[in-house]
Design an enzyme around this catalytic site. Sequence first.
Site, PDB file in Angstrom:
ATOM      1  N   ASP A 143       2.040   2.670   3.560  1.00  0.00           N
ATOM      2  CA  ASP A 143       1.228   3.873   3.373  1.00  0.00           C
ATOM      3  C   ASP A 143       1.156   4.713   4.646  1.00  0.00           C
ATOM      4  O   ASP A 143       1.351   5.929   4.614  1.00  0.00           O
ATOM      5  CB  ASP A 143      -0.174   3.432   2.934  1.00  0.00           C
ATOM      6  CG  ASP A 143      -1.135   4.591   2.798  1.00  0.00           C
ATOM      7  OD1 ASP A 143      -1.002   5.350   1.833  1.00  0.00           O
ATOM      8  OD2 ASP A 143      -2.030   4.726   3.667  1.00  0.00           O
ATOM      9  N   ASP A 170       0.853  -1.195   0.000  1.00  0.00           N
ATOM     10  CA  ASP A 170       0.000   0.000   0.000  1.00  0.00           C
ATOM     11  C   ASP A 170       0.893   1.250   0.000  1.00  0.00           C
ATOM     12  O   ASP A 170       1.680   1.461   0.921  1.00  0.00           O
ATOM     13  CB  ASP A 170      -0.911  -0.001   1.232  1.00  0.00           C
ATOM     14  CG  ASP A 170      -2.057   0.985   1.090  1.00  0.00           C
ATOM     15  OD1 ASP A 170      -1.825   2.134   0.645  1.00  0.00           O
ATOM     16  OD2 ASP A 170      -3.203   0.606   1.412  1.00  0.00           O
ATOM     17  N   HIS A 221       2.490   8.533   5.284  1.00  0.00           N
ATOM     18  CA  HIS A 221       1.612   9.638   5.691  1.00  0.00           C
ATOM     19  C   HIS A 221       2.203  10.412   6.867  1.00  0.00           C
ATOM     20  O   HIS A 221       2.040  11.620   6.964  1.00  0.00           O
ATOM     21  CB  HIS A 221       0.222   9.122   6.074  1.00  0.00           C
ATOM     22  CG  HIS A 221      -0.662   8.853   4.901  1.00  0.00           C
ATOM     23  ND1 HIS A 221      -1.014   9.834   4.003  1.00  0.00           N
ATOM     24  CD2 HIS A 221      -1.281   7.719   4.482  1.00  0.00           C
ATOM     25  CE1 HIS A 221      -1.819   9.306   3.072  1.00  0.00           C
ATOM     26  NE2 HIS A 221      -1.985   8.027   3.342  1.00  0.00           N
ATOM     27  N   SER A 228      -7.056   4.119  -1.449  1.00  0.00           N
ATOM     28  CA  SER A 228      -6.885   2.663  -1.431  1.00  0.00           C
ATOM     29  C   SER A 228      -8.190   1.906  -1.677  1.00  0.00           C
ATOM     30  O   SER A 228      -8.152   0.694  -1.863  1.00  0.00           O
ATOM     31  CB  SER A 228      -6.296   2.217  -0.091  1.00  0.00           C
ATOM     32  OG  SER A 228      -4.992   2.704   0.043  1.00  0.00           O
ATOM     33  N   GLU A 242      -1.272  -8.195   1.792  1.00  0.00           N
ATOM     34  CA  GLU A 242      -0.994  -6.758   1.766  1.00  0.00           C
ATOM     35  C   GLU A 242       0.033  -6.335   2.822  1.00  0.00           C
ATOM     36  O   GLU A 242      -0.121  -6.646   4.014  1.00  0.00           O
ATOM     37  CB  GLU A 242      -2.280  -5.964   2.019  1.00  0.00           C
ATOM     38  CG  GLU A 242      -2.029  -4.469   1.872  1.00  0.00           C
ATOM     39  CD  GLU A 242      -3.098  -3.570   2.492  1.00  0.00           C
ATOM     40  OE1 GLU A 242      -3.209  -2.423   2.041  1.00  0.00           O
ATOM     41  OE2 GLU A 242      -3.802  -4.016   3.415  1.00  0.00           O
ATOM     42  N   SER A 256      -8.031  -1.951   1.450  1.00  0.00           N
ATOM     43  CA  SER A 256      -7.439  -2.898   0.479  1.00  0.00           C
ATOM     44  C   SER A 256      -7.985  -4.318   0.649  1.00  0.00           C
ATOM     45  O   SER A 256      -8.512  -4.882  -0.321  1.00  0.00           O
ATOM     46  CB  SER A 256      -5.910  -2.904   0.563  1.00  0.00           C
ATOM     47  OG  SER A 256      -5.380  -1.616   0.666  1.00  0.00           O
ATOM     48  N   HIS A 271      -1.020  10.839  -0.979  1.00  0.00           N
ATOM     49  CA  HIS A 271      -0.685   9.895  -2.038  1.00  0.00           C
ATOM     50  C   HIS A 271      -0.143  10.671  -3.232  1.00  0.00           C
ATOM     51  O   HIS A 271      -0.333  11.880  -3.337  1.00  0.00           O
ATOM     52  CB  HIS A 271      -1.935   9.113  -2.456  1.00  0.00           C
ATOM     53  CG  HIS A 271      -2.538   8.324  -1.339  1.00  0.00           C
ATOM     54  ND1 HIS A 271      -3.766   7.725  -1.431  1.00  0.00           N
ATOM     55  CD2 HIS A 271      -2.075   8.041  -0.098  1.00  0.00           C
ATOM     56  CE1 HIS A 271      -4.036   7.092  -0.306  1.00  0.00           C
ATOM     57  NE2 HIS A 271      -3.035   7.276   0.523  1.00  0.00           N
TER      58      HIS A 271
HETATM   59 ZN   LIG Z   1      -2.932   6.386   2.359  1.00  0.00          ZN
END
Ligand SMILES: [Zn+2]
Length: 503
Positions: A354, A76, A358, A126, A349, A191, A451
């Site tokens: 991710d 991700d 962030h 996502s 995953e 996801s 993103h």
């Molecule tokens: Zn994100």
Amino acid sequence: MHALVLLTAVTALARMTVSDRYHPDEIRREPISRMAPPPERDPSYWINEAEAGIRERLRRRDNRNVARNIVMFLGDGMSVPTLAAARTLLGQRQGRRGEEAKLAFETFPTTGFSKTYCLNAQVADSACTATAYLCGVKANSGTVGVTGDVPRYDCDDSADPANHVDSIAVWALEDGRDAGVVTTTRVTHASPAGVYAHVANRHWESDEKVRDDRGDPRRCPDIAHQLVHRSPGNRLKVILGGGRKEFLPIDEYDEEGFPGARGDNRNLIKEWQANKQSEGVSHAYVWNKQQLMNFSSSPPKYLLGLFKNSHMHFHLEANQTTEPTLAEMTEIAIKSLSRNKQGFFLFVEGGRIDHAHHDNYVHLALDETIELSKAVEVAKKLLSEEDSLIVVTADHAHVMTFNGYMERGGDILGVSDDKDKDGIPYMTLSYSNGRGARRQLNGVRVNSETHGGDDVGVFARGPHHDMFSGVYEQSQLPHLMAYAGCIGPGLHACGNGCDKKRP
Ligand SMILES: [Zn+2]
Ligand SMILES: *[C@@H]1O[C@H](CO)[C@@H](O)[C@H](O)[C@H]1NC(C)=O
Ligand SMILES: *[C@@H]1O[C@H](CO)[C@@H](O)[C@H](O)[C@H]1NC(C)=O
């Protein structure tokens, strides 16, 4: 003649000035530190390296087998710069300079690029990407497993089965194969939800969240409810990840003393167990690593593992004795699903790359990427290239950049050797937004990194891997996997050359 000479001189001068401004002289270092090790200085090193690459490509045969097993790995937020930085960190951890290292999937024979935009968004989230890479259609941002006719938050539209799209897990199950989900996030997160859920808002992980958006959970069941009580969620043989709170009532506490999040007073873990009990199938719910590893040699038919109240910890912050790694979960999932001789579809995953991005925690993002690579290594060892397709990709990019000009082998997590005119150095890896990117505004920290809209890489190994080359819409991915595996409603490979559409 005179004028031409003058013009040439002026142009050259201008070019030099420009090239100086854009490409400053190398930073002054001790000469020795800029020298590559002797073998690399010898041209034969690079010529041999290239020849090995050519031989490797020549050795590859076309693989036109049917993919009995399909494993999709999803990093991700695993952008292309994330891969370059993570492989460098991997190499440096092994005591090398690092840039030359390879992640487990960087040896795969085929690579491609997937375009990640969603129906109503230039830069994806996502949820709509999960709908693309699992169900094969692009959708609206924030929605999972529903068509582009469903606007985000629209309970009624999302409840209409005509607006639902099936995932490749359904196509595998309908072919008599097994399916499973492994993630480091909550198993109800966007996801993994793409495997089994149909919702107009990715945040509807428990009934309370549906009510928060003024939806009726009886009409629009939350994601945890769909996982336990609806198909294909209730047919998944392996479900491993975090997220116990989405399954427990607000006033009930989980095994580690954290409260549930459900407002309907239901304990969905107990309901899952009761369902399996009434079906008369072997099953187990586990919540820590010891219990999981206890099943490593003979998993029950159905296995539900929820290892945290919310997301699992970042690997570097996890208690290694109580929380399994992504590689450990992947190994047990593959062993469990491999018992079905018809084959299986498994979604794995690395979901917290991710989250680390962030928060601008670049070392965590890279470590989570290396953990995903370790999980891919496990799949490579357990599954044969002859009958198992492995696809590794990301849902969307992030805005981490890989800045110049660190010397070769310099600490990938460190400060660049270069400085700007103000004399202030910057990190080799930095973010163009988020808490690490800007000065505070009116005393308030800017803390939301986003993103990125760039394409992401796709890596494939096994039957019909060559289908994954090129630059294409992300929504092609499940169709390509289904083609290789001869499942689903679309085009099938079905052995040598007989492409056909199933009735
Ligand atoms: Zn994100
Ligand atoms: C391991 O499995 C055995 C038999 O299934 C069981 O009796 C034992 O309690 C399990 N141990 C743990 C730590 O879960
Ligand atoms: C990990 O968890 C175990 C069991 O709860 C505990 O005994 C141990 O102290 C923990 N280790 C760390 C480093 O927190």
